[in-house]
Design a protein around this motif. Structure first.
Motif, PDB file in Angstrom:
ATOM      1  N   VAL A 276      10.258 -12.772   1.612  1.00 41.28           N
ATOM      2  CA  VAL A 276       9.877 -11.720   2.559  1.00 41.28           C
ATOM      3  C   VAL A 276      10.091 -10.353   1.926  1.00 41.28           C
ATOM      4  O   VAL A 276       9.232  -9.458   2.030  1.00 41.28           O
ATOM      5  CB  VAL A 276      10.691 -11.849   3.860  1.00 41.28           C
ATOM      6  CG1 VAL A 276      10.407 -10.670   4.784  1.00 41.28           C
ATOM      7  CG2 VAL A 276      10.357 -13.156   4.562  1.00 41.28           C
ATOM      8  N   LEU A 277      11.213 -10.171   1.248  1.00 38.50           N
ATOM      9  CA  LEU A 277      11.485  -8.892   0.587  1.00 38.50           C
ATOM     10  C   LEU A 277      10.402  -8.576  -0.443  1.00 38.50           C
ATOM     11  O   LEU A 277       9.954  -7.427  -0.565  1.00 38.50           O
ATOM     12  CB  LEU A 277      12.855  -8.928  -0.090  1.00 38.50           C
ATOM     13  CG  LEU A 277      14.072  -8.994   0.839  1.00 38.50           C
ATOM     14  CD1 LEU A 277      15.347  -9.102   0.015  1.00 38.50           C
ATOM     15  CD2 LEU A 277      14.137  -7.775   1.754  1.00 38.50           C
ATOM     16  N   ALA A 278       9.972  -9.592  -1.167  1.00 38.20           N
ATOM     17  CA  ALA A 278       8.944  -9.388  -2.182  1.00 38.20           C
ATOM     18  C   ALA A 278       7.615  -8.985  -1.573  1.00 38.20           C
ATOM     19  O   ALA A 278       6.802  -8.320  -2.226  1.00 38.20           O
ATOM     20  CB  ALA A 278       8.774 -10.651  -3.021  1.00 38.20           C
ATOM     21  N   ALA A 279       7.386  -9.380  -0.317  1.00 39.77           N
ATOM     22  CA  ALA A 279       6.110  -9.097   0.339  1.00 39.77           C
ATOM     23  C   ALA A 279       6.106  -7.753   1.059  1.00 39.77           C
ATOM     24  O   ALA A 279       5.058  -7.303   1.511  1.00 39.77           O
ATOM     25  CB  ALA A 279       5.765 -10.211   1.328  1.00 39.77           C
ATOM     26  N   LEU A 280       7.277  -7.103   1.191  1.00 38.44           N
ATOM     27  CA  LEU A 280       7.343  -5.819   1.877  1.00 38.44           C
ATOM     28  C   LEU A 280       6.770  -4.718   0.993  1.00 38.44           C
ATOM     29  O   LEU A 280       6.909  -4.728  -0.228  1.00 38.44           O
ATOM     30  CB  LEU A 280       8.786  -5.477   2.241  1.00 38.44           C
ATOM     31  CG  LEU A 280       9.489  -6.387   3.247  1.00 38.44           C
ATOM     32  CD1 LEU A 280      10.934  -5.930   3.436  1.00 38.44           C
ATOM     33  CD2 LEU A 280       8.766  -6.387   4.588  1.00 38.44           C
ATOM     34  N   ASP A 281       6.140  -3.748   1.638  1.00 37.70           N
ATOM     35  CA  ASP A 281       5.646  -2.566   0.941  1.00 37.70           C
ATOM     36  C   ASP A 281       6.730  -1.494   1.044  1.00 37.70           C
ATOM     37  O   ASP A 281       6.819  -0.772   2.029  1.00 37.70           O
ATOM     38  CB  ASP A 281       4.344  -2.103   1.594  1.00 37.70           C
ATOM     39  CG  ASP A 281       3.728  -0.917   0.884  1.00 37.70           C
ATOM     40  OD1 ASP A 281       4.181  -0.601  -0.231  1.00 37.70           O
ATOM     41  OD2 ASP A 281       2.813  -0.287   1.454  1.00 37.70           O
ATOM     42  N   ILE A 282       7.588  -1.408   0.036  1.00 40.46           N
ATOM     43  CA  ILE A 282       8.735  -0.499   0.048  1.00 40.46           C
ATOM     44  C   ILE A 282       8.473   0.653  -0.917  1.00 40.46           C
ATOM     45  O   ILE A 282       8.125   0.438  -2.073  1.00 40.46           O
ATOM     46  CB  ILE A 282      10.036  -1.223  -0.337  1.00 40.46           C
ATOM     47  CG1 ILE A 282      10.328  -2.345   0.665  1.00 40.46           C
ATOM     48  CG2 ILE A 282      11.209  -0.253  -0.400  1.00 40.46           C
ATOM     49  CD1 ILE A 282      11.540  -3.192   0.318  1.00 40.46           C
ATOM     50  N   GLY A 283       8.637   1.871  -0.412  1.00 44.57           N
ATOM     51  CA  GLY A 283       8.426   3.043  -1.251  1.00 44.57           C
ATOM     52  C   GLY A 283       9.332   4.182  -0.844  1.00 44.57           C
ATOM     53  O   GLY A 283      10.173   4.048   0.066  1.00 44.57           O
ATOM     54  N   GLU A 284       9.150   5.308  -1.473  1.00 40.63           N
ATOM     55  CA  GLU A 284       9.940   6.488  -1.156  1.00 40.63           C
ATOM     56  C   GLU A 284       9.403   7.140   0.117  1.00 40.63           C
ATOM     57  O   GLU A 284       8.215   7.083   0.406  1.00 40.63           O
ATOM     58  CB  GLU A 284       9.873   7.510  -2.303  1.00 40.63           C
ATOM     59  CG  GLU A 284      10.415   6.996  -3.627  1.00 40.63           C
ATOM     60  CD  GLU A 284      11.892   6.636  -3.548  1.00 40.63           C
ATOM     61  OE1 GLU A 284      12.640   7.346  -2.828  1.00 40.63           O
ATOM     62  OE2 GLU A 284      12.298   5.657  -4.204  1.00 40.63           O
ATOM     63  N   VAL A 285      10.314   7.747   0.898  1.00 39.04           N
ATOM     64  CA  VAL A 285       9.877   8.472   2.082  1.00 39.04           C
ATOM     65  C   VAL A 285       9.214   9.764   1.646  1.00 39.04           C
ATOM     66  O   VAL A 285       9.579  10.355   0.625  1.00 39.04           O
ATOM     67  CB  VAL A 285      11.072   8.764   3.031  1.00 39.04           C
ATOM     68  CG1 VAL A 285      11.605   7.490   3.629  1.00 39.04           C
ATOM     69  CG2 VAL A 285      12.169   9.516   2.296  1.00 39.04           C
ATOM     70  N   SER A 286       8.231  10.181   2.410  1.00 38.95           N
ATOM     71  CA  SER A 286       7.482  11.385   2.041  1.00 38.95           C
ATOM     72  C   SER A 286       8.177  12.629   2.573  1.00 38.95           C
ATOM     73  O   SER A 286       8.989  12.564   3.479  1.00 38.95           O
ATOM     74  CB  SER A 286       6.058  11.296   2.602  1.00 38.95           C
ATOM     75  OG  SER A 286       6.081  11.112   3.998  1.00 38.95           O
TER      76      SER A 286
END
Length: 286
Positions: A276-286
């Protein structure tokens, strides 16, 4: 089940899997690659442990597509428009025609404006009529989170002119950031003030094995759970919206996905399952 029976069973699901992958990726060639990868994984799997082959294959294809979309985003590749990738000389032109007709003009909107998670929730529920409970199982997320993801995707597809939710995202970011700060400082009252009275924490199976309760309800109980506990948490964007992650030695261990309604947090998901973690779209906050 012998090899021939397994191949026959897989072929019975191929058209559905190909349609799901095409809706996600917008490319027949890439959809075929995803389906082929699902077959290879099925060959390596212990089939005796698979109770629902169709559900298992849908989950596998969906996660393969998510992995591809995440890698595509990291390379900053632009999505394909329309049906330029739809071949006319494929082995199954009838299926290709059905796919093209089903996708319609929404494919460009899906590919260009939805996050991978929004796309999957919208595709499986709205376009393939899968119950939210099944979509949640595929994504390893809670029903509430999947409903929200599908709703966001639906709004973007139906009202592309009203999809700019920058203000909403900034508001959510401020609320989550304040929650993490209050957690680090052990400010119980501030935590309670940021939570809906009926807020719920839902932990996946991997998070439960790490010591989390599977479900915690109520503002006071949730506040006590987080009071003084977010020292190592980092504010991030998860599927485009504010969330948090906790890592050790540079390895992501837990993601915290927040659902915010108005000015209060209504749900927090603790996600620790590696897939599940691998499938999340995780990025920096804008």
């Amino acid at each position: 089940m012998n090899d021939e029976e397994l191949a026959d069973a897989f072929e019975g699901h191929r058209t559905h899997l190909r349609a799901v992958a095409y809706r996600m990726l917008g490319s027949v060639h890439e959809a075929d690659d995803a389906v082929q990868e699902a077959w290879l994984r099925l060959e390596r799997a212990d089939v005796s442990t698979i109770a629902n082959l169709g559900g298992w294959l849908t989950t596998v294809v969906s996660r393969i597509c998510l992995d591809y979309l995440r890698s595509q985003a990291s390379r900053r590749e632009g999505p394909m428009e329309g049906h330029s990738d739809l071949p006319t000389d494929t082995p199954d032109p009838e299926t290709d025609a059905v796919l093209a007709d089903q996708v319609g003009s929404a494919v460009h909107i899906l590919l260009s404006t939805l996050s991978p998670a929004e796309r999957l929730a919208f595709v499986l529920h709205d376009l393939f009529a899968m119950p939210f409970e099944e979509v949640a199982s595929v994504m390893g997320r809670s029903d509430t989170a999947v409903r929200q993801l599908a709703s966001r995707g639906r709004r973007r597809v139906q009202r592309p002119e009203a999809t700019s939710s920058a203000a909403d995202r900034r508001t959510q970011q401020k609320i989550v950031d304040a929650f993490l700060s209050a957690s680090r400082n052990g400010d119980l009252q501030q935590l309670v003030d940021l939570l809906d009275p009926d807020v719920v924490i839902r932990a996946d199976g991997a998070a439960v094995t790490m010591g989390s309760a599977r479900v915690t309800t109520g503002a006071t109980a949730v506040a006590r759970t987080f009071s003084g506990r977010a020292l190592g948490a980092r504010l991030v964007a998860i599927d485009g919206y504010a969330g948090a992650t906790w890592s050790t030695h540079g390895e992501l261990k837990v993601a915290f996905a927040f659902t915010v309604d108005g000015s209060r947090i209504t749900e927090i998901e603790l996600l620790a399952d590696p897939e599940v973690l691998a499938a999340l779209d995780i990025g920096e906050v804008s």
